[in-house]
Enzyme design. Structure first.
Site, short mmCIF file in Angstrom:
data_model
loop_
_atom_site.label_atom_id
_atom_site.label_comp_id
_atom_site.label_asym_id
_atom_site.label_seq_id
_atom_site.Cartn_x
_atom_site.Cartn_y
_atom_site.Cartn_z
N ASP A 58 -7.57 4.70 13.19
CA ASP A 58 -5.75 5.18 12.94
C ASP A 58 -6.05 6.46 12.04
O ASP A 58 -5.29 7.21 12.56
CB ASP A 58 -4.74 4.32 12.36
CG ASP A 58 -4.16 3.37 13.02
OD1 ASP A 58 -4.86 3.11 14.31
OD2 ASP A 58 -3.94 2.00 12.72
N ARG A 107 0.26 5.67 17.53
CA ARG A 107 0.07 6.55 16.16
C ARG A 107 0.84 7.71 15.90
O ARG A 107 1.04 8.82 15.98
CB ARG A 107 -1.52 6.22 15.49
CG ARG A 107 -2.01 4.98 15.05
CD ARG A 107 -0.63 4.62 14.20
NE ARG A 107 -1.39 3.25 13.71
CZ ARG A 107 -0.17 2.16 13.77
NH1 ARG A 107 0.92 2.51 13.76
NH2 ARG A 107 -0.90 1.46 12.71
N ASP A 148 0.95 -1.24 0.04
CA ASP A 148 0.33 -0.31 -0.29
C ASP A 148 0.22 1.13 -0.07
O ASP A 148 0.60 2.00 -0.33
CB ASP A 148 -0.79 -0.14 1.16
CG ASP A 148 -1.88 -1.09 1.33
OD1 ASP A 148 -2.50 -1.33 -0.43
OD2 ASP A 148 -2.74 -1.66 2.33
N SER A 164 -4.67 -9.01 9.04
CA SER A 164 -4.35 -7.57 9.33
C SER A 164 -3.43 -7.52 10.28
O SER A 164 -4.08 -7.40 11.49
CB SER A 164 -5.16 -5.88 8.89
OG SER A 164 -4.92 -5.11 9.54
#
Length: 496
Positions: free
Chosen positions: A220, A191, A110, A272
């Site tokens: 996120d 994050r 990605d 994931s």
């Protein structure tokens, strides 16, 4: 020699040839452009049909340059990419207006695709940024080559492990922040430390925008962007997943091949996953059905509790003012301490959590988390607090911990409310100093002993033996006064 003048209708780069109108492109050593050419390559092909020494004029704003025929072809080839960007960036929003973007980069499919997509659609320079928050050495290998092969101008890597544990994990630990009874906020805490570093990098490299690869369904995206807003509201934010036409892995692979981006050759995980020094999360595949039990081979940090050692292990955690400082008497840095506890807890199958949580965007999701070291530390800190914090303070602390966890989960780390609550947590735990011995056995962790120089526990008071401080006869009066409201209410009901 035939002179050719630039006319803007011939091509996006204002490269043109003006001659008497004819249907044929070639006429008396001149080239005409009766229509807009579809691409730079077509223009080059037609230009090559010229005979003699034709001269072209390339107009770029106020600057006009003359080239001979071969030079014209070279100029067109060099401007091919600029022409594509010029066409793609036409439209509303930020397209065509950004100079340099700092992209949160992992090196996976990605983010590798995002690099050329940003260049193609925004016409900007891309600086990739990778934060080392303990995801593992293997995740960082070969990243610079991948980033540059994808079209990035540079890759910046920062080791944030100590900052992550010291300034983000430990405050949550001290606060007792747990989201929806189970989740120890592993991704939520990572994050903001990454986004904070991106803001710093953007300033260092002179970027006017930041970008991330978060989807429009997850939490996120909020965590990254709220941090950007809080630390530098002037930065523009680009979120490709909310804009592009790529809908899945196959689309991304095709886009990568089309733009000569090296596609990661590692086997695609069916799950994931997100890993850092605090935890490893698993989502997707069979986990999307809450009725399915996780497969045993899914776990990576912890052994199956059934296969853990048959003999329990005891460890001692040293704590100062609510924060861990040592393991078995050995003083360690925050990141080193957590790393050691992850290894110890992992071999005993400690820290597996399977839960269905409420995402910030409104949907429910099922996730499985492995947090071996973190689970040990939570048990240790709370075990010591039972000695050092009084009832009223603990009740208030626990109620604020719920809100604290909610703010962190929602990406509001730099919110004044969280910072204010953190000041309370720091104050209320300033006497939470001492040590806790824990017993680890087949997936469970329990407090075996605890001690503190600031303990509020007094054996001479709590003992069943007689005490000069506590007279048991005093309890009768206390009960009568404490229960007076209940007694009055009962008297009213009975007409007394």
């Amino acid at each position: 020699m035939a002179q050719l003048k630039a006319i803007s209708s011939c091509s996006p780069t204002s490269l043109a040839f003006q001659v008497p109108k004819r249907e044929s492109l070639q006429f008396n050593d001149k080239v005409s452009c009766p229509r807009k050419l579809s691409s730079a390559s077509e223009l080059v092909a037609r230009t090559s049909e010229l005979h003699g020494h034709a001269v072209a004029t390339i107009s770029n704003g106020s600057k006009i340059t003359k080239f001979r025929k071969n030079q014209v072809i070279q100029a067109v080839l060099q401007s091919n990419r600029e022409m594509e960007i010029s066409e793609a960036t036409k439209g509303s929003g930020l397209r065509g207006k950004l100079n340099k973007v700092v992209l949160a980069y992992s090196g996976g499919l990605d983010t590798s695709v995002i690099v050329p997509w940003l260049r193609e659609n925004y016409g900007c320079d891309v600086v990739c940024f990778t934060a080392d928050v303990g995801q593992g050495v293997g995740e960082l290998e070969g990243l610079e080559a991948k980033a540059k092969a994808s079209g990035a101008s540079q890759l910046v890597v920062k080791d944030l492990k100590e900052e992550f544990v010291r300034d983000f994990i430990f405050p949550c630990l001290r606060a007792g922040a747990i989201y929806e009874r189970k989740y120890l906020l592993g991704t939520s805490m990572a994050r903001p430390v990454i986004a904070k570093a991106m803001v710093d990098i953007a300033k260092e490299v002179g970027a006017d925008a930041v970008a991330h690869g978060c989807t429009g369904k997850g939490n996120d995206q909020v965590r990254f962007e709220l941090t950007f807003f809080a630390l530098n509201p002037k930065l523009n934010v680009v979120a490709p997943w909310r804009e592009w036409d790529i809908t899945g892995r196959e689309d991304a692979i095709e886009y990568a091949k089309k733009h000569n981006v090296p596609v990661p050759v590692t086997k695609k995980s069916i799950y994931s996953r997100d890993r850092n020094l605090w935890h490893l999360s698993h989502e997707g595949d069979i986990l999307e059905d809450p009725a399915n039990e996780p497969k045993k081979d899914m776990y990576m940090l912890t052994v199956d509790p059934e296969e853990a050692p048959d003999k329990p292990e005891y460890i001692e955690i040293g704590i100062e003012s609510g924060l861990p400082v040592s393991v078995n008497g050995k003083v360690l840095s925050p990141a080193s301490l957590l790393t050691e506890l992850n290894e110890i807890g992992g071999k005993h199958g400690i820290g597996r959590i399977d839960m269905v949580e409420n995402r910030l965007v409104g949907m429910k999701s099922r996730g499985v988390y492995e947090t071996p070291g973190g689970t040990i530390l939570f048990e240790a800190v709370q075990g010591l607090e039972s000695l050092t914090i009084d009832r009223e303070s603990m009740q208030l602390k626990d109620s604020l911990a719920l809100k604290y966890a909610e703010l962190v989960y929602a990406g509001r780390w730099f919110d004044p409310l969280r910072e204010s609550m953190d000041a309370f947590m720091e104050k209320i735990t300033e006497t939470t100093t001492g040590s806790v011995t824990l017993k680890l056995y087949k997936g469970s962790v329990s407090v075996a002993s605890r001690k503190s120089p600031y303990s509020l526990y007094r054996q001479d008071i709590s003992s069943f033996e007689s005490s000069q401080i506590y007279d048991q006869a005093d309890a009768a009066g206390f009960i009568r006064l404490y229960g007076l409201p209940m007694r009055v209410r009962s008297m009213l009901k009975q007409g007394m």
